[in-house]
Enzyme design. Structure first.
Site: not given
Ligand SMILES: Cc1cc2nc3c(=O)[nH]c(=O)nc-3n(C[C@H](O)[C@H](O)[C@H](O)COP(=O)(O)O)c2cc1C
Length: 316
Positions: A2, A83, A195-196
């Protein structure tokens, strides 16, 4: 994500990874059912396959929203149970639903009734002090019984009230091992780790241990070339991914079409900040993008003036 990803972002990411499954940001089911569904669901064929992520806790509303999503051509309908934002918690959905597995199961059952398209759930490993493996496994067991086609796990707990969403993506510790254990205990349930993850080698390691997929958020957004590296490693050894020049060449006609429908060029170019991540010229490129952002009437052809910035050799 988002406030971060949108259809333009997916259009760009698809150029890097022809086979990745791309997700929408969370779209609230109420907004779809009672609002402007056509606008919220609009996307281009070139983005596909795309999964629609829904937020909500009303089974009836989620059923209707899933039906709308399937009719609009989404390849999967995903329910967000991860979320942690205050606004979402006040609506009684997102991560707080992990405390109500029976309601989540009912939502899933109703979404399944709506469509043949796969129904999936994205959750955390726990909520607040309930971050023990048994809580997580119990939640998944009950939801899986309702018949999900896959589970995506952001492998840290959500702390409700107290941490901002950004802190909730950093402070609770990652527990990837929970997800591996869950997969061992549910060998027939497709399980995807999130995650990460930021390196191809990590992804390869997790998949080699039996997980069915990985989901990348921030790393893919800030360095989309990672998507091309994953495509090459996991799908097509001959895939080199698009050069920055090719991205611009694709985007000029795309932007012409979208500006014709009322978009601003910045709505598209804001997703290009990572185009030169780690490469020479990255700073000049970001300056160029800021300049576009400050000109509401910037035309698509303005992008072509950046080509000399993009032609430099990758940094050693
Ligand atoms: C700005 C922002 C908005 C996010 N919005 C959503 C969302 O709408 N739906 C969702 O499932 N996860 C959302 N996330 C979480 C990411 O999908 C993900 O689960 C989280 O960042 C961990 O994964 P990563 O380390 O690969 O970023 C959002 C993350 C960020 C940074």
């Amino acid at each position: 994500m988002m406030d971060r990803t949108d259809r333009h972002c997916r259009y760009v990411h698809r150029l890097f990874a022809p086979h990745a499954l791309l997700y929408t940001e969370m779209i609230v089911a109420t907004a779809l059912v009672r609002g402007d569904a056509a606008r919220l669901l609009a996307h281009d064929d070139e983005e596909r396959p795309v999964a629609l992520q829904l937020g909500g806790c009303d089974p009836q509303e989620l059923e209707t929203a899933a039906r709308l999503g399937a009719a609009a051509g989404f390849a999967e309908i995903n329910l967000n149970v991860g979320c942690p934002s205050d606004r979402v918690r006040r609506g009684s959905f997102g991560a707080c639903l992990m405390l109500r597995p029976e309601l989540v199961a009912e939502c899933v059952r109703r979404m399944r009734q709506a469509t043949e398209v796969p129904i999936t759930v994205k959750c955390r490993i726990g909520v607040d002090e309930r971050d023990d493996y048994d809580f997580f496994a119990d939640f998944v067991g009950r939801v899986a019984e309702a018949g999900i086609d896959a589970l995506i796990v952001h492998a840290r707990a959500a702390i409700l009230g107290g941490l901002t969403p950004a802190q909730n993506r950093e402070i609770p510790p990652l527990k990837h091992e929970y997800v591996h254990r869950l997969k061992r205990e549910h060998p027939t349930l497709p399980v995807v780790l999130n995650g990460g993850l930021c390196a191809v080698s990590e992804v390869v390691g997790h998949l080699a241990r039996g997980l069915d997929g990985v989901m990348l958020g921030r790393a893919a957004y800030y360095r989309p070339a990672l998507l091309a590296e994953l495509e090459r490693t996991l799908v097509d050894p001959d895939w080199s991914g698009p050069q920055p020049r090719q991205i611009i060449e694709h985007l000029v006609p795309y932007a012409r079409a979208k500006l014709g429908q009322g978009a601003r060029l910045h709505a598209i170019t804001r997703h290009l900040h990572g185009l030169l991540a780690g490469r020479e010229g990255a700073r000049a490129w970001r300056r160029f993008l800021s300049d576009i952002a400050s000109r509401p009437d910037a035309p698509p052809a303005a992008l072509l003036s950046a080509l000399p910035l993009l032609e430099r050799e990758p940094a050693a």
